[in-house]
Design an enzyme around this catalytic site. Structure first.
Site, PDB file in Angstrom:
ATOM      1  N   ASP A 205      -5.025 -32.680   0.377  1.00 41.09           N
ATOM      2  CA  ASP A 205      -5.823 -32.211   1.512  1.00 41.09           C
ATOM      3  C   ASP A 205      -5.188 -32.485   2.865  1.00 41.09           C
ATOM      4  O   ASP A 205      -5.714 -32.055   3.890  1.00 41.09           O
ATOM      5  CB  ASP A 205      -7.190 -32.914   1.493  1.00 41.09           C
ATOM      6  CG  ASP A 205      -7.089 -34.366   1.929  1.00 41.09           C
ATOM      7  OD1 ASP A 205      -6.341 -35.131   1.275  1.00 41.09           O
ATOM      8  OD2 ASP A 205      -7.724 -34.737   2.922  1.00 41.09           O
TER       9      ASP A 205
ATOM     10  N   ASP B 104      -3.862 -36.097  -5.070  1.00 34.21           N
ATOM     11  CA  ASP B 104      -3.911 -37.097  -4.019  1.00 34.21           C
ATOM     12  C   ASP B 104      -5.177 -37.934  -4.216  1.00 34.21           C
ATOM     13  O   ASP B 104      -6.051 -37.575  -5.011  1.00 34.21           O
ATOM     14  CB  ASP B 104      -3.910 -36.373  -2.666  1.00 34.21           C
ATOM     15  CG  ASP B 104      -4.053 -37.304  -1.489  1.00 34.21           C
ATOM     16  OD1 ASP B 104      -3.440 -38.387  -1.510  1.00 34.21           O
ATOM     17  OD2 ASP B 104      -4.794 -36.967  -0.546  1.00 34.21           O
ATOM     18  N   PHE B 105      -5.291 -39.044  -3.475  1.00 27.87           N
ATOM     19  CA  PHE B 105      -6.492 -39.875  -3.574  1.00 27.87           C
ATOM     20  C   PHE B 105      -7.420 -39.660  -2.383  1.00 27.87           C
ATOM     21  O   PHE B 105      -8.475 -39.061  -2.506  1.00 27.87           O
ATOM     22  CB  PHE B 105      -6.115 -41.362  -3.695  1.00 27.87           C
ATOM     23  CG  PHE B 105      -7.299 -42.241  -3.977  1.00 27.87           C
ATOM     24  CD1 PHE B 105      -7.707 -42.476  -5.273  1.00 27.87           C
ATOM     25  CD2 PHE B 105      -8.018 -42.826  -2.941  1.00 27.87           C
ATOM     26  CE1 PHE B 105      -8.816 -43.273  -5.556  1.00 27.87           C
ATOM     27  CE2 PHE B 105      -9.117 -43.624  -3.194  1.00 27.87           C
ATOM     28  CZ  PHE B 105      -9.522 -43.852  -4.501  1.00 27.87           C
ATOM     29  N   ASP B 106      -7.017 -40.119  -1.195  1.00 29.31           N
ATOM     30  CA  ASP B 106      -7.888 -40.079  -0.021  1.00 29.31           C
ATOM     31  C   ASP B 106      -8.141 -38.648   0.433  1.00 29.31           C
ATOM     32  O   ASP B 106      -7.203 -37.871   0.652  1.00 29.31           O
ATOM     33  CB  ASP B 106      -7.251 -40.865   1.127  1.00 29.31           C
ATOM     34  CG  ASP B 106      -7.189 -42.350   0.822  1.00 29.31           C
ATOM     35  OD1 ASP B 106      -8.164 -43.061   1.093  1.00 29.31           O
ATOM     36  OD2 ASP B 106      -6.153 -42.791   0.273  1.00 29.31           O
TER      37      ASP B 106
END
Length: 235
Positions: free
Chosen positions: A211, A28-30
């Site tokens: 997350d 994931d990124f954020d």
């Protein structure tokens, strides 16, 4: 003998997994590559993460970012040309110069703007929209309320309004960390994206980092794949 921490054990396990072929590493990124930021535009990738991902592309068969952001947005923020980018929760793919959009995303594009406008208008009738960010990502939409005057109260109002509008426009809602996502009714998410990646690239090993609640689809998919095949997974 040096003490071995749980983190050391996890790292060793991942290294052992990813040394096998064929292997894929997805993240994931954020909140994973980037610390959670007050606004979507403020998010930046951790420099050490960018360096590591860039180096890993030379050692792992497939390395990619699977995110709720638009794929182009993630590509620009990551700044790593050799990665595979899956954006809008699996509704679009960018890899090696090719950009593919899922048909469900194309259908959503037609109604997303009006749906976000309707949510804003109804919210204004019951609460202040100050600090609420309406993000049109073309194939999906996000409503961030972290910066609102009273996030708990505004979030409660938004929950019912967003559900109501989503039904009217043929969309579905998923919730994350002080954000609501508007997405197509079709079963397209980070989990289906990971399943497709594993199949298309004939992966024997797949690792996924995330997350937030929308990453759970990915975790569940990898668990399902591990039970039904010989693919080794970690999430």
């Amino acid at each position: 003998m040096a003490d071995v921490t749980p983190v050391d054990q996890v790292v060793e396990h991942l290294v052992n997994l990813l040394e096998k072929r064929r292997a894929g590493l997805f993240t994931d990124f954020d909140g994973t590559l980037s610390p959670l930021a007050p606004t979507p535009d403020a998010a930046t990738i951790e420099p050490s993460a960018a360096i590591a991902l860039g180096e890993l592309t030379a050692h792992i068969d497939v390395v990619g970012i699977v995110t709720g952001r638009a794929a182009e947005d993630a590509r620009v923020r990551a700044g790593i040309p050799d990665l595979l980018y899956v954006g809008n929760h699996g509704l679009e793919w960018m890899h090696q110069g090719q950009h593919t959009i899922h048909p469900a995303g194309i259908a959503t594009e037609r109604v997303l703007g009006p749906a976000l406008s309707a949510i804003r208008q109804r919210l204004e009738q019951v609460a202040s929209p100050e600090g609420v960010i309406f993000e049109d990502k073309r194939l999906s939409g996000s409503i961030h309320y972290r910066l609102s005057e009273d996030p708990l109260a505004v979030g409660s109002q938004l929950a019912s309004i967003t559900d109501e509008v989503a039904q009217e426009y043929g969309l579905r809602v998923s919730a994350g960390k002080m954000v609501f996502e508007l997405r197509p009714l079709a079963e397209v998410n980070k989990g289906t994206a990971l399943e497709m990646l594993i199949t298309q690239h004939h992966l024997d090993v797949a690792v996924f980092f995330g997350d937030d609640m929308t990453d759970v689809d990915g975790f569940l998919a990898l668990g399902r794949i591990a039970r039904q095949s010989d693919t080794r997974v970690c999430s």
